[in-house]
Motif scaffolding. Structure first.
Motif, PDB file in Angstrom:
ATOM      1  N   THR A 257     111.308  35.377  30.280  1.00  0.00           N
ATOM      2  CA  THR A 257     111.813  35.844  28.988  1.00  0.00           C
ATOM      3  C   THR A 257     111.565  34.782  27.932  1.00  0.00           C
ATOM      4  OG1 THR A 257     113.610  36.670  30.345  1.00  0.00           O
ATOM      5  CG2 THR A 257     113.793  37.017  27.972  1.00  0.00           C
ATOM      6  N   LEU A 258     111.899  33.566  28.296  1.00  0.00           N
ATOM      7  CA  LEU A 258     111.739  32.457  27.365  1.00  0.00           C
ATOM      8  C   LEU A 258     110.281  32.314  26.939  1.00  0.00           C
ATOM      9  CD1 LEU A 258     113.533  30.096  26.283  1.00  0.00           C
ATOM     10  CD2 LEU A 258     112.572  28.701  28.114  1.00  0.00           C
ATOM     11  N   LEU A 259     109.415  32.280  27.909  1.00  0.00           N
ATOM     12  CA  LEU A 259     107.989  32.079  27.622  1.00  0.00           C
ATOM     13  C   LEU A 259     107.438  33.250  26.816  1.00  0.00           C
ATOM     14  CD1 LEU A 259     106.807  30.693  31.066  1.00  0.00           C
ATOM     15  CD2 LEU A 259     106.874  29.441  28.910  1.00  0.00           C
ATOM     16  N   ARG A 260     107.872  34.429  27.176  1.00  0.00           N
ATOM     17  CA  ARG A 260     107.376  35.620  26.514  1.00  0.00           C
ATOM     18  C   ARG A 260     107.763  35.592  25.035  1.00  0.00           C
ATOM     19  NH1 ARG A 260     109.827  41.339  27.958  1.00  0.00           N
ATOM     20  NH2 ARG A 260     111.525  40.161  27.036  1.00  0.00           N
ATOM     21  N   ASP A 261     109.036  35.269  24.784  1.00  0.00           N
ATOM     22  CA  ASP A 261     109.496  35.214  23.399  1.00  0.00           C
ATOM     23  C   ASP A 261     108.732  34.163  22.619  1.00  0.00           C
ATOM     24  OD1 ASP A 261     111.145  37.175  24.078  1.00  0.00           O
ATOM     25  OD2 ASP A 261     112.983  35.950  24.143  1.00  0.00           O
ATOM     26  N   LYS A 262     108.507  33.031  23.275  1.00  0.00           N
ATOM     27  CA  LYS A 262     107.809  31.952  22.580  1.00  0.00           C
ATOM     28  C   LYS A 262     106.414  32.412  22.185  1.00  0.00           C
ATOM     29  CE  LYS A 262     110.023  27.784  24.312  1.00  0.00           C
ATOM     30  NZ  LYS A 262     109.814  26.533  25.041  1.00  0.00           N
ATOM     31  N   ILE A 263     105.726  33.047  23.112  1.00  0.00           N
ATOM     32  CA  ILE A 263     104.364  33.479  22.808  1.00  0.00           C
ATOM     33  C   ILE A 263     104.374  34.533  21.715  1.00  0.00           C
ATOM     34  CG2 ILE A 263     102.368  34.699  23.743  1.00  0.00           C
ATOM     35  CD1 ILE A 263     102.709  33.163  26.297  1.00  0.00           C
ATOM     36  N   LYS A 264     105.344  35.425  21.787  1.00  0.00           N
ATOM     37  CA  LYS A 264     105.444  36.461  20.744  1.00  0.00           C
ATOM     38  C   LYS A 264     105.601  35.821  19.370  1.00  0.00           C
ATOM     39  CE  LYS A 264     107.129  40.563  23.126  1.00  0.00           C
ATOM     40  NZ  LYS A 264     108.384  41.225  23.564  1.00  0.00           N
ATOM     41  N   HIS A 265     106.465  34.827  19.316  1.00  0.00           N
ATOM     42  CA  HIS A 265     106.678  34.128  18.045  1.00  0.00           C
ATOM     43  C   HIS A 265     105.398  33.484  17.570  1.00  0.00           C
ATOM     44  CE1 HIS A 265     111.202  33.999  18.864  1.00  0.00           C
ATOM     45  NE2 HIS A 265     110.973  34.783  17.819  1.00  0.00           N
ATOM     46  N   GLN A 266     104.724  32.846  18.492  1.00  0.00           N
ATOM     47  CA  GLN A 266     103.483  32.173  18.123  1.00  0.00           C
ATOM     48  C   GLN A 266     102.471  33.167  17.582  1.00  0.00           C
ATOM     49  OE1 GLN A 266     102.942  29.736  21.811  1.00  0.00           O
ATOM     50  NE2 GLN A 266     101.960  28.331  20.391  1.00  0.00           N
ATOM     51  N   LEU A 267     102.390  34.305  18.228  1.00  0.00           N
ATOM     52  CA  LEU A 267     101.443  35.325  17.786  1.00  0.00           C
ATOM     53  C   LEU A 267     101.801  35.828  16.391  1.00  0.00           C
ATOM     54  CD1 LEU A 267     100.711  37.397  20.997  1.00  0.00           C
ATOM     55  CD2 LEU A 267      99.041  36.256  19.532  1.00  0.00           C
ATOM     56  N   GLU A 268     103.093  36.062  16.193  1.00  0.00           N
ATOM     57  CA  GLU A 268     103.555  36.507  14.868  1.00  0.00           C
ATOM     58  C   GLU A 268     103.144  35.506  13.811  1.00  0.00           C
ATOM     59  OE1 GLU A 268     107.788  37.020  14.933  1.00  0.00           O
ATOM     60  OE2 GLU A 268     107.597  38.545  16.534  1.00  0.00           O
ATOM     61  N   GLU A 269     103.384  34.251  14.148  1.00  0.00           N
ATOM     62  CA  GLU A 269     103.109  33.184  13.200  1.00  0.00           C
ATOM     63  C   GLU A 269     101.617  33.130  12.871  1.00  0.00           C
ATOM     64  OE1 GLU A 269     105.768  31.848  12.161  1.00  0.00           O
ATOM     65  OE2 GLU A 269     104.811  30.482  10.716  1.00  0.00           O
ATOM     66  N   LEU A 270     100.826  33.237  13.903  1.00  0.00           N
ATOM     67  CA  LEU A 270      99.378  33.185  13.708  1.00  0.00           C
ATOM     68  C   LEU A 270      98.909  34.351  12.854  1.00  0.00           C
ATOM     69  CD1 LEU A 270      98.045  32.160  17.229  1.00  0.00           C
ATOM     70  CD2 LEU A 270      97.774  30.867  15.116  1.00  0.00           C
ATOM     71  N   ASN A 271      99.440  35.522  13.131  1.00  0.00           N
ATOM     72  CA  ASN A 271      99.033  36.693  12.376  1.00  0.00           C
ATOM     73  C   ASN A 271      99.462  36.594  10.923  1.00  0.00           C
ATOM     74  OD1 ASN A 271      97.681  38.040  14.382  1.00  0.00           O
ATOM     75  ND2 ASN A 271      99.561  38.899  15.232  1.00  0.00           N
ATOM     76  N   ARG A 272     100.593  35.916  10.691  1.00  0.00           N
ATOM     77  CA  ARG A 272     101.123  35.807   9.338  1.00  0.00           C
ATOM     78  C   ARG A 272     100.286  34.822   8.508  1.00  0.00           C
ATOM     79  NH1 ARG A 272     104.811  32.985   6.737  1.00  0.00           N
ATOM     80  NH2 ARG A 272     105.269  31.668   8.534  1.00  0.00           N
ATOM     81  N   THR A 273      99.992  33.701   9.125  1.00  0.00           N
ATOM     82  CA  THR A 273      99.350  32.639   8.345  1.00  0.00           C
ATOM     83  C   THR A 273      97.829  32.668   8.448  1.00  0.00           C
ATOM     84  OG1 THR A 273      99.530  31.168  10.214  1.00  0.00           O
ATOM     85  CG2 THR A 273     101.273  31.055   8.598  1.00  0.00           C
ATOM     86  N   GLY A 274      97.355  33.093   9.584  1.00  0.00           N
ATOM     87  CA  GLY A 274      95.921  33.000   9.822  1.00  0.00           C
ATOM     88  C   GLY A 274      95.123  33.994   9.000  1.00  0.00           C
ATOM     89  N   PRO A 275      93.826  33.766   8.917  1.00  0.00           N
ATOM     90  CA  PRO A 275      92.945  34.669   8.196  1.00  0.00           C
ATOM     91  C   PRO A 275      92.786  35.975   8.963  1.00  0.00           C
ATOM     92  CG  PRO A 275      91.667  32.974   9.308  1.00  0.00           C
ATOM     93  CD  PRO A 275      93.103  32.694   9.585  1.00  0.00           C
ATOM     94  N   LYS A 276      92.549  37.034   8.202  1.00  0.00           N
ATOM     95  CA  LYS A 276      92.422  38.332   8.868  1.00  0.00           C
ATOM     96  C   LYS A 276      91.077  38.458   9.554  1.00  0.00           C
ATOM     97  CE  LYS A 276      96.264  39.632   8.480  1.00  0.00           C
ATOM     98  NZ  LYS A 276      97.052  39.829   9.642  1.00  0.00           N
TER      99      LYS A 276
END
Length: 932
Positions: free
Chosen positions: A913-932
């Motif tokens: 659960t912990l790892l999954r949430d962390k990765i989800k957050h990371q993905l969100e962050e990347l999608n938010r800041t990163g180029p499309k």
RNA sequence: GGGCGCUUAACUCAGCGGUAGAGUGCCAUCCUCACACGGUGGAAGUCAUAGGUUCGAAUCCUAUAGCGCCCA
């Protein structure tokens, strides 16, 4: 004295030197232990190679495994006897010399028996030692002082003794029977020496006219030439097709002989026409049927498989020539009524490949049943254990269906049968020494029977004859039963079974020295007549394509060539590492090449050690080294690494790991899991000792001005003592390189003549350190993650980077803090900053269940690649999590699965659960800041 | 005909009821003062097929296919 070692390991240079040293110093010679000896004993008989032999991969595997087990026992304080010798190999050797004679245009009969045998002895003197010389190259730690040859005078005397006793007991008899006859070798051979081969052949149908009717009986045969010796036609009594012919006779075509129609089980109604020809002199089944019906036996061939005078017009023809002629004649007279394609199993001589002819002849046999019964009992009762277990059943099956053993051979080279025929009254006398006169008629004209004994007759006696039998010797009391036999499946019946039969018979009532038996761990065994306590059957070595190696296929791998190229140690290691019990080995050079690299790795680790030893001026304290030769297997006084002084996390960790690996290796060897032992050592030495431990201690060793010299000396001492222990752990598998480095450690003045006499490491539970192992795992995880991030951010290898670290657990924080130097060095980090909050939202961060780490570097990460990686990780985690939850929500699982497993899954769920949430957050962050 | 074994990453093989492993090869990168026979990072497998047993199968059972061995 500074240690100077070449930069890369050159096995050729050192291996021959040590091999010679071991022999010259007689390190493995074992004098007979006196009365009162209480140390454990380990005895192993080398399966004697043929004098004609050249070393092949099978020998190499066999000897590697034996040497590993032998060295391991010796280092654990057993009185260890490994007994070498060679076998005279009757047929094989005779063939070699015959071939030599052929080149001179001579045959053995031209020389006569005596001269020929002299010639064989000469040959043996010249070439017979070749295989043992090759063996020496392998480093086999055998007792060369006890080397034997199966035709040595003392062994020959024992053979005669055995023969006479068996004869007197009625277990050897002589008679005219159908035997397998090799027309090329001109001798009988045993069932085991016949190899069957499927070949496309023909089945011919021949009709025999029934006398007094106009009917014919049709029979089928694959060997029509034998019909000349037919003495009956058999039909089954229950077969109504032939009821009306019972009691009638047929006229044997071509020979115009009248032969009866008999009823016998030999004819099976459902098979072919239901009628069969009966040729008692040329087929074993027909022979039996002939006995039942008192049929005459007409032998139509001579010892060269040419038709003899009984074959009428065909006399003198070779058997195949005769076949052609006979078929043509049958055809011409209308007796041949059919010809069909038929695959048949053709028996060929194991030695020369000639098609074997079943032939009636006078031979000597051993009545096997009484011997077999005891040999079965020995295995069934567990007095002898066979590993792997499945061979036990194979052995028992064979023994339960065993036939009498034809032991006479019409050869010249071998143990001549101790029997004499009276020229006058033809009485045969069996005796230990040549009788002066015939006991029946008193004639002095006696001639020794010309036959010799099957080679396996004498080798079957070796476990006790090599120990001085028939005398009762101290050697027997100590070393018999031998402890172990390691051999190939191929000779399970040839040799192993016969040793068991002979051992149980001739050593009945024997008792091993009780003190030694107990010390050796066999107190629970009741039967000391068995030739060995355990049998280990090793695999077959095939070529890289899993094909059986054979000269005709040309795919034979020469072990000496492999040794030349990669070194003996690497070759031995390959064979050990691939020898999972029960599975054949497909020998691949790439593996050997890999293990040569391993040897080189060890070599260079040693160079590293010596470099530091020399620089620091470290003096290896020999007294503290746990060298105590001769301690028993239960003596744990030399356990662990006693001179190791753990100071740091990596010290405690490596010490703990060494002890665990030591335990695993000892366990693996105890159960002949050679591959496991080899792999454990490999992984430990390379993956833990070199990759981590050596890297971690470098700062402590690199002492310069102002550094703590005591610390440097302690870690240098630890390094040497651990290295010394590792060498001892590895020695049985790689004897040469370990010997070389070990001597270098002691600067040529070792406390013992050889590492082979030093004690084998034993685990010490007090040196296990679970905490250190857990902490080290976290530290390694952190370093690997940092390296990983650096690679992803494409940080130049030489540039050091700062990292942020979030570790909620204070203990882990402290541990990392304490070992920050390691992280900095191995991760190329210049500054570690502990932060208060999770770092998962940052690009260029990694998280694990215990910490988040972020590498600070200006270069942007490859968002698309990072997203791809994370998505893949996430998928994997989701899948595992789903599976995990499915199980945890399953009531039956919770009810039935062991507590440990459930608990493990629960903990894993939290982590997931912990790892999954962390990765989800990371993905969100990347999608938010990163180029499309 | 009887018996036995094998089929897991490109190759060679471990694992033989509880989260798929190694060596070689491959890709990227680095000749950092033990080792380029090296270091670091990476890609790569519906564990032959089909059923069954089990809470759970690469792992146990049955059948099928392919490969191989032994015995008759």
């Amino acid at each position: 004295m500074p240690h100077e070692l070449p930069k890369s390991y050159e096995p050729g240079a050192i291996e021959t030197r040590w091999a010679e040293y071991w022999i010259r110093e007689k390190l493995f010679s074992v004098p007979t232990p006196p009365e009162g000896e209480t140390r454990p004993v380990f005895t192993l008989l080398l399966p004697p190679p043929n004098v004609t032999g050249r070393l092949h991969m099978g020998h190499m595997l066999n000897q590697t495994q034996m040497d590993i087990i032998v060295r391991w026992h010796r280092m654990r304080g057993f009185i260890t006897l490994w007994l070498p010798g060679t076998d005279h190999a009757g047929i094989a050797t005779q063939m070699m010399v015959e071939r030599q004679l052929a080149k001179e245009g001579k045959k053995r009969r031209d020389l006569g028996r005596e001269k020929f045998i002299e010639r064989v002895w000469e040959w043996k003197k010249l070439y017979g030692g070749a295989i043992l010389d090759q063996m020496k190259r392998l480093g086999a730690s055998v007792d060369w002082d006890r080397e034997y040859f199966t035709m040595d005078e003392n062994l020959s005397r024992a053979v005669r003794e055995v023969f006479v006793r068996l004869y007197e007991e009625g277990l050897i008899y002589r008679g005219k029977y159908i035997v397998n006859w090799c027309p090329r070798c001109e001798t009988a051979i045993s069932d085991l020496e016949v190899k069957h081969e499927e070949v496309a052949g023909k089945l011919w149908e021949i009709r025999y006219p029934v006398i007094g009717t106009n009917e014919f009986i049709t029979v089928a045969t694959t060997r029509p030439e034998t019909m000349l010796g037919d003495t009956a036609i058999a039909v089954n009594a229950k077969d109504d097709r032939y009821t009306h012919l019972h009691g009638k006779k047929v006229l044997l075509p071509l020979m115009n002989r009248e032969i009866p129609i008999i009823t016998d089980e030999l004819a099976q109604p459902e098979f072919g026409t239901g009628a069969v020809k009966v040729t008692p002199a040329h087929d074993p089944n027909d022979f039996q049927a002939g006995k039942r019906h008192h049929l005459p036996q007409i032998d139509v061939m001579d010892e060269h498989a040419h038709m003899n005078q009984n074959a009428g017009p065909y006399a003198g023809l070779d058997r195949y020539e005769a076949r052609k002629q006979i078929l043509a004649d049958l055809q011409a007279h209308g007796f041949l009524v059919g010809e069909k394609d038929h695959t048949l199993a053709l028996g060929k001589c194991d030695r020369c490949g000639t098609v074997v002819e079943p032939r009636l002849s006078e031979q000597w046999f051993i009545k096997i049943k009484p011997l077999a019964d005891r040999a079965i009992e020995a295995v069934e009762s567990g007095e002898i254990t066979i590993v792997p277990d499945n061979y036990r059943q194979i052995y028992l099956n064979w023994m339960n269906n065993i036939y009498d053993w034809c032991i006479s051979r019409q050869l010249w080279w071998g143990h001549r049968i101790p029997a004499w025929t009276c020229d006058n009254c033809k009485e045969v006398t069996v005796a230990r020494e040549a009788p002066v006169k015939c006991p029946k008629c008193g004639s002095t004209k006696l001639e020794q029977v010309s036959d010799v004994l099957d080679t396996w007759f004498s080798s079957g006696l070796l476990p006790f004859t090599t120990l001085g039998w028939p005398e009762k010797t101290r050697d027997q009391a100590v070393f018999y039963p031998t402890t172990l036999l390691i051999t190939a499946y191929e000779i399970l019946f040839f040799w192993v079974a016969r040793m068991i039969m002979f051992g149980c018979h001739f050593m009945e009532g024997h008792q091993q020295d009780p003190a030694i038996k107990k010390a050796s761990g066999w107190a629970d065994k009741k039967n000391d007549s068995v030739p060995f306590r355990q049998v280990y059957i090793h695999a077959l070595v095939r070529d890289a394509d899993r094909q059986k190696m054979s000269k005709t296929k040309g795919n034979v791998i020469d072990p000496l060539e492999i040794i030349e190229r990669f070194g003996t140690d690497a070759t031995r290691f390959t064979l050990a590492a691939m020898a999972a019990p029960g599975t054949d080995i497909a020998f691949s050079e790439s593996r050997t090449d890999g293990y040569r690299a391993f040897a080189n790795k060890i070599w260079n680790a040693a160079r590293f050690m010596f470099m530091n030893v020399d620089r620091i001026g470290f003096v290896w304290n020999r007294v503290s080294d746990p060298v105590k030769p001769g301690q028993g297997p239960d003596d744990s006084s030399g356990a662990g690494v006693s001179s190791f002084n753990p100071q740091t996390l990596e010290d405690r960790w490596i010490l703990s790991r060494f002890n665990r690996v030591t335990a695993e290796v000892n366990d693996a060897l105890a159960t002949y899991r050679f591959h496991e032992a080899a792999n454990r050592i490999y992984d430990f030495f390379w993956g833990e000792f070199c990759d981590w431990y050596l890297e971690l201690i470098k700062p402590r060793l690199n002492f310069e001005e102002g550094a703590d010299k005591t610390q440097a000396e302690i870690s240098c001492g630890n390094l040497v003592s651990l290295f010394d222990a590792s060498l001892r752990l590895l020695h049985p598998v790689m004897p040469f390189i370990t010997e070389e480095i070990w001597h270098a450690i002691y600067e040529g003045k070792p406390p013992l003549k050889s590492i082979a006499l030093a004690p084998y490491p034993q685990p010490d539970e007090r040196q296990y350190d679970l905490n250190a192992e857990t902490e080290m795992a976290i530290l390694q995880d952190l370093i690997v993650n940092v390296r990983n991030l650096r690679a992803e951010l494409k940080v130049e290898p030489k540039i050091k980077v700062p990292i942020d670290l979030f570790a909620p657990d204070a203990a882990i924080r402290a541990m990392i803090q304490q070992n920050r130097g390691a992280v900095e060095r191995l991760g190329q980090v210049d500054k570690i900053t502990f932060v208060e909050n999770s770092l998962v939202r940052l690009a260029g961060a990694r998280s694990t269940a215990r910490f988040d780490v972020h590498v600070l570097y200006e270069r942007k990460i490859d968002v698309a690649a990072e997203c791809g990686r994370l998505t893949k990780d996430l998928e994997k985690l989701e899948k595992e999590f789903a599976n995990n939850q499915r199980q945890l929500s399953n009531e039956q699982f919770l009810a039935k699965a062991p507590e440990k497993v459930v608990e493990g899954l629960r903990r894993r769920a939290e982590e997931l659960t912990l790892l999954r949430d962390k990765i989800k957050h990371q993905l969100e962050e990347l999608n938010r800041t990163g180029p499309k």
